[in-house]
Structure formats: C-alpha cells, structure tokens
Design a protein around this motif. Structure first.
Motif, PDB file in Angstrom:
ATOM      1  N   ARG A  40       5.612   3.236  24.859  1.00 41.20           N
ATOM      2  CA  ARG A  40       6.518   4.392  24.733  1.00 41.20           C
ATOM      3  C   ARG A  40       7.827   4.148  25.476  1.00 41.20           C
ATOM      4  O   ARG A  40       8.904   4.468  24.976  1.00 41.20           O
ATOM      5  CB  ARG A  40       5.826   5.649  25.268  1.00 41.20           C
ATOM      6  CG  ARG A  40       6.652   6.886  25.175  1.00 41.20           C
ATOM      7  CD  ARG A  40       6.665   7.411  23.734  1.00 41.20           C
ATOM      8  NE  ARG A  40       7.468   8.605  23.688  1.00 41.20           N
ATOM      9  CZ  ARG A  40       8.471   8.796  22.837  1.00 41.20           C
ATOM     10  NH1 ARG A  40       8.738   7.903  21.924  1.00 41.20           N
ATOM     11  NH2 ARG A  40       9.175   9.889  22.880  1.00 41.20           N
ATOM     12  N   LYS A  43       9.912   1.915  23.383  1.00 46.67           N
ATOM     13  CA  LYS A  43      10.452   2.686  22.254  1.00 46.67           C
ATOM     14  C   LYS A  43      11.651   3.530  22.693  1.00 46.67           C
ATOM     15  O   LYS A  43      12.680   3.566  22.012  1.00 46.67           O
ATOM     16  CB  LYS A  43       9.346   3.567  21.658  1.00 46.67           C
ATOM     17  CG  LYS A  43       9.783   4.457  20.534  1.00 46.67           C
ATOM     18  CD  LYS A  43      10.149   3.666  19.312  1.00 46.67           C
ATOM     19  CE  LYS A  43      10.443   4.627  18.170  1.00 46.67           C
ATOM     20  NZ  LYS A  43      11.280   4.066  17.166  1.00 46.67           N
ATOM     21  N   ILE A  44      11.536   4.205  23.827  1.00 50.97           N
ATOM     22  CA  ILE A  44      12.639   5.008  24.350  1.00 50.97           C
ATOM     23  C   ILE A  44      13.850   4.126  24.635  1.00 50.97           C
ATOM     24  O   ILE A  44      14.985   4.456  24.268  1.00 50.97           O
ATOM     25  CB  ILE A  44      12.192   5.774  25.619  1.00 50.97           C
ATOM     26  CG1 ILE A  44      11.186   6.874  25.247  1.00 50.97           C
ATOM     27  CG2 ILE A  44      13.391   6.365  26.359  1.00 50.97           C
ATOM     28  CD1 ILE A  44      10.473   7.489  26.445  1.00 50.97           C
ATOM     29  N   THR A  47      15.582   2.965  21.435  1.00 50.64           N
ATOM     30  CA  THR A  47      16.375   4.056  20.863  1.00 50.64           C
ATOM     31  C   THR A  47      17.687   4.205  21.621  1.00 50.64           C
ATOM     32  O   THR A  47      18.764   4.319  21.008  1.00 50.64           O
ATOM     33  CB  THR A  47      15.575   5.373  20.899  1.00 50.64           C
ATOM     34  OG1 THR A  47      14.379   5.188  20.141  1.00 50.64           O
ATOM     35  CG2 THR A  47      16.378   6.521  20.315  1.00 50.64           C
ATOM     36  N   LEU A  48      17.626   4.203  22.941  1.00 49.88           N
ATOM     37  CA  LEU A  48      18.839   4.313  23.749  1.00 49.88           C
ATOM     38  C   LEU A  48      19.759   3.116  23.554  1.00 49.88           C
ATOM     39  O   LEU A  48      20.977   3.257  23.507  1.00 49.88           O
ATOM     40  CB  LEU A  48      18.480   4.462  25.225  1.00 49.88           C
ATOM     41  CG  LEU A  48      17.864   5.807  25.604  1.00 49.88           C
ATOM     42  CD1 LEU A  48      17.335   5.755  27.029  1.00 49.88           C
ATOM     43  CD2 LEU A  48      18.870   6.927  25.439  1.00 49.88           C
ATOM     44  N   LEU A  55      18.581   3.922  30.042  1.00 42.52           N
ATOM     45  CA  LEU A  55      17.791   5.028  30.572  1.00 42.52           C
ATOM     46  C   LEU A  55      18.079   5.171  32.060  1.00 42.52           C
ATOM     47  O   LEU A  55      17.766   4.295  32.845  1.00 42.52           O
ATOM     48  CB  LEU A  55      16.307   4.779  30.349  1.00 42.52           C
ATOM     49  CG  LEU A  55      15.397   5.886  30.860  1.00 42.52           C
ATOM     50  CD1 LEU A  55      15.543   7.127  29.988  1.00 42.52           C
ATOM     51  CD2 LEU A  55      13.969   5.431  30.873  1.00 42.52           C
ATOM     52  N   LEU A  59      11.951   9.510  33.604  1.00 43.11           N
ATOM     53  CA  LEU A  59      10.886   9.202  32.644  1.00 43.11           C
ATOM     54  C   LEU A  59       9.632  10.016  32.902  1.00 43.11           C
ATOM     55  O   LEU A  59       8.820  10.191  32.002  1.00 43.11           O
ATOM     56  CB  LEU A  59      10.517   7.721  32.730  1.00 43.11           C
ATOM     57  CG  LEU A  59      11.257   6.765  31.825  1.00 43.11           C
ATOM     58  CD1 LEU A  59      10.842   5.341  32.143  1.00 43.11           C
ATOM     59  CD2 LEU A  59      11.042   7.072  30.381  1.00 43.11           C
ATOM     60  N   GLN A  62       9.350  12.876  30.576  1.00 46.01           N
ATOM     61  CA  GLN A  62       9.198  12.442  29.181  1.00 46.01           C
ATOM     62  C   GLN A  62       7.814  11.876  28.898  1.00 46.01           C
ATOM     63  O   GLN A  62       7.292  12.018  27.795  1.00 46.01           O
ATOM     64  CB  GLN A  62      10.271  11.405  28.836  1.00 46.01           C
ATOM     65  CG  GLN A  62      11.665  11.981  28.842  1.00 46.01           C
ATOM     66  CD  GLN A  62      12.700  10.942  28.487  1.00 46.01           C
ATOM     67  OE1 GLN A  62      12.443  10.054  27.682  1.00 46.01           O
ATOM     68  NE2 GLN A  62      13.871  11.046  29.078  1.00 46.01           N
TER      69      GLN A  62
END
Length: 113
Positions: A40, A43-44, A47-48, A55, A59, A62
């Motif tokens: 995860r 994945k985050i 995306t960023l 990031l 976290l 999230q």
C-alpha cells in the motif's frame, strides 16, 4: 484422479552464479514487499510520483497502523532501496524508487520465463 510424473535429470536445473545472484536479489525484494501495508505504501508513493510529488504527510492515518509499525515498514522498504527518504524539515519526504521496482519486475520475468 491420478496424474503421472515424468522423471527429469536434476542437472537440467543447475544455475549459473549470475542466476543464483538474481534469485537472491528477487527474494530479498519480494520479502520487502511481502506485507500488504508495504504494498500500500508503494502504491501511495507511485500515485504521488505520477503527480510529481512525494509523501510528506502522515501515513499513520492513511494506513490505520501505529506510528512505530509504519516506521518499521518504511525502514524495510528503504533498506531494500524500494523507497528513498529526504529530510524536508520538519518531516521526511518519501519517494518510490522506480528503477528498483523495474529491477524487481525484470528479475521476476527472468525467473518465470
């Protein structure tokens, strides 16, 4: 239901030193990605990264995990060089290492081909 099993010469499975090294690299990266929270996080970060960001937020909220647990997941990902961390006070800015993810993908392809 019965199936037959063909006997194969075991020497057909010998590997070169490079193949063995690649298998070890793959296993180390797979181990670093072996927890759903770490997947995860990647994945985050991907995306960023697609948004040209990193990031630097919390976290914990999230992921719904304790701070110490998130820190351990980040440590494991950094140790495997799947992510990098840059201090931008007062926080760290985490980025995914796309080259390492590509290496993982290539190692996997080499194993299954």
């Amino acid at each position: 239901m019965t199936t037959s099993c063909t006997t194969v010469n075991v020497t057909a499975f010998s590997a070169s030193a490079q193949q063995l090294a690649n298998e070890q690299k793959f296993a180390a990266l797979a181990k670093a990605l072996s927890h759903p929270a770490r997947v995860r996080i990647i994945k985050i970060l991907l995306t960023l990264d697609n948004l040209n960001g990193c990031l630097n937020s919390d976290l914990v909220s999230q992921l719904g995990l304790a701070q110490s647990t998130v820190s351990e997941h980040l440590r494991i990902l950094k140790q495997a060089e799947l992510i990098s961390a840059e201090p931008i006070p007062p926080r760290m800015c985490y980025r995914v290492n796309r080259n390492k993810l590509e290496e993982f993908s290539n190692l996997f392809s080499a194993i299954v081909d």
